[in-house]
Design an enzyme around this catalytic site. Structure first.
Site, PDB file in Angstrom:
ATOM      1  N   SER A  57      -5.394  55.520 -35.288  1.00 15.89           N
ATOM      2  CA  SER A  57      -5.224  56.575 -36.282  1.00 15.89           C
ATOM      3  C   SER A  57      -4.325  56.093 -37.431  1.00 15.89           C
ATOM      4  O   SER A  57      -4.679  55.156 -38.133  1.00 15.89           O
ATOM      5  CB  SER A  57      -4.670  57.835 -35.606  1.00 15.89           C
ATOM      6  OG  SER A  57      -4.780  58.959 -36.450  1.00 15.89           O
ATOM      7  N   HIS A  73     -10.205  61.943 -30.149  1.00 17.55           N
ATOM      8  CA  HIS A  73      -9.109  61.199 -30.781  1.00 17.55           C
ATOM      9  C   HIS A  73      -7.988  60.843 -29.797  1.00 17.55           C
ATOM     10  O   HIS A  73      -6.964  60.304 -30.192  1.00 17.55           O
ATOM     11  CB  HIS A  73      -8.531  62.048 -31.925  1.00 17.55           C
ATOM     12  CG  HIS A  73      -7.782  61.280 -32.974  1.00 17.55           C
ATOM     13  ND1 HIS A  73      -8.388  60.413 -33.847  1.00 17.55           N
ATOM     14  CD2 HIS A  73      -6.451  61.263 -33.298  1.00 17.55           C
ATOM     15  CE1 HIS A  73      -7.482  59.904 -34.663  1.00 17.55           C
ATOM     16  NE2 HIS A  73      -6.290  60.395 -34.349  1.00 17.55           N
ATOM     17  N   ASP A  97     -14.583  63.167 -32.451  1.00 14.78           N
ATOM     18  CA  ASP A  97     -13.213  63.230 -32.970  1.00 14.78           C
ATOM     19  C   ASP A  97     -13.088  64.425 -33.908  1.00 14.78           C
ATOM     20  O   ASP A  97     -13.836  64.532 -34.890  1.00 14.78           O
ATOM     21  CB  ASP A  97     -12.904  61.924 -33.717  1.00 14.78           C
ATOM     22  CG  ASP A  97     -11.437  61.729 -34.019  1.00 14.78           C
ATOM     23  OD1 ASP A  97     -10.778  62.715 -34.415  1.00 14.78           O
ATOM     24  OD2 ASP A  97     -10.956  60.594 -33.882  1.00 14.78           O
TER      25      ASP A  97
END
Length: 276
Positions: free
Chosen positions: A146, A254, A222
């Site tokens: 991320s 995620h 996600d």
């Protein structure tokens, strides 16, 4: 440097250490896993950059990297995601301030005093790790998740001579065009968006690419896809004819369940480059 803890893991040692950082002007904590081979010879190292709200601890305890690093004989380092301390600036929002350093050198108040995460990751931390542990800094690779995937990709493309490979799990791929980016880059670097471009992996991929293999994994379930903008990076990789893979993983989100599922692939991918 202070040793906070050391635990035996898969024949090696998972340690947690604290040191004073010149870049951030505060004490920083990092995790470092050394495989058994490090007892007799320096080993290659993989840097893992974590995402928003994380510390050094999240990936260290949830990503399952130690088993695969032990198998491949490589070290893995888990830095913190921001400076810490009572005098370090913060924000009420989870995506700015502590836990959200975004791997840039802030130039704007109140962030500029401590938020120098680019210099910390590229200078301070490698120096302290290289001085105190049996790692081979001539063999480095980098990965992240991320916000950390954003950091890994941008740092690698600016330092291709240092890193043999780069990978990312669900990276923030086009921050100059995302609310996960515009807000943070504006706060840390100012309103002049031309200063943001060096920290956008899609723009960097279009411009220069990476002189080595790249691996990106993204879950198609996600819930942050609109913020991550993976399609922009995939298109840039294709246009640049970048060596590497962009994999859309069906049904994955995620979370660290996603990361731990594909961690073996990423460690093996980096080990191949580190031992080439």
């Amino acid at each position: 440097m202070e040793t906070k803890s050391e635990n035996r893991s898969y024949g090696g040692t998972q340690g947690v250490y604290t040191h004073a950082s010149e870049a951030t002007g505060c004490d920083m904590t990092f995790g470092l896993y050394l495989p058994e081979e490090a007892r007799t010879t320096p080993v290659p190292i993989l840097w893992y950059l974590s995402g928003l709200t994380c510390t050094h601890e999240n990936a260290m305890t949830k990503a399952g990297a130690q088993a695969w690093c032990a198998e491949q004989g490589i070290a893995i380092c888990f830095p913190d995601t921001s400076p810490r301390g009572d005098d370090v600036a913060d924000d009420e929002a989870y995506d700015l301030g502590k836990g959200a350093g975004f791997y840039v050198n802030a130039t704007q108040d109140p962030w500029a005093k401590h938020f120098k995460m680019w210099d910390y990751i590229t200078n301070d931390l490698p120096k302290i790790v290289g001085e105190h542990f049996a790692v081979d800094l001539d063999r480095q690779s980098i990965t992240g998740h991320s916000m950390g995937g954003h950091g890994a990709l941008t740092i690698a493309m600016h330092h291709p001579e240092r890193f043999r490979s780069v990978s990312a799990f669900a990276p923030i791929a086009h921050p100059t065009q995302s609310d996960w980016g515009k807000k943070q880059l504006g706060a840390y670097l100012g309103d002049d968006s031309s200063t943001w471009a060096p920290h956008d992996s899609t723009l960097l991929m279009r411009d220069k690419g990476f002189d080595g293999p790249v691996l990106i994994d993204q879950g198609d379930s996600d819930n942050f896809l609109d913020l991550l903008k993976p399609e922009a990076l995939a298109e840039a990789m294709a246009a640049k004819r970048q060596e590497g893979q962009f994999r859309m993983q069906k049904g994955y989100d995620h979370s660290y369940f996603f990361i731990s599922t594909f961690m073996e692939d990423h460690v093996n991918f980096h080990a191949e480059a580190l031992y080439a």
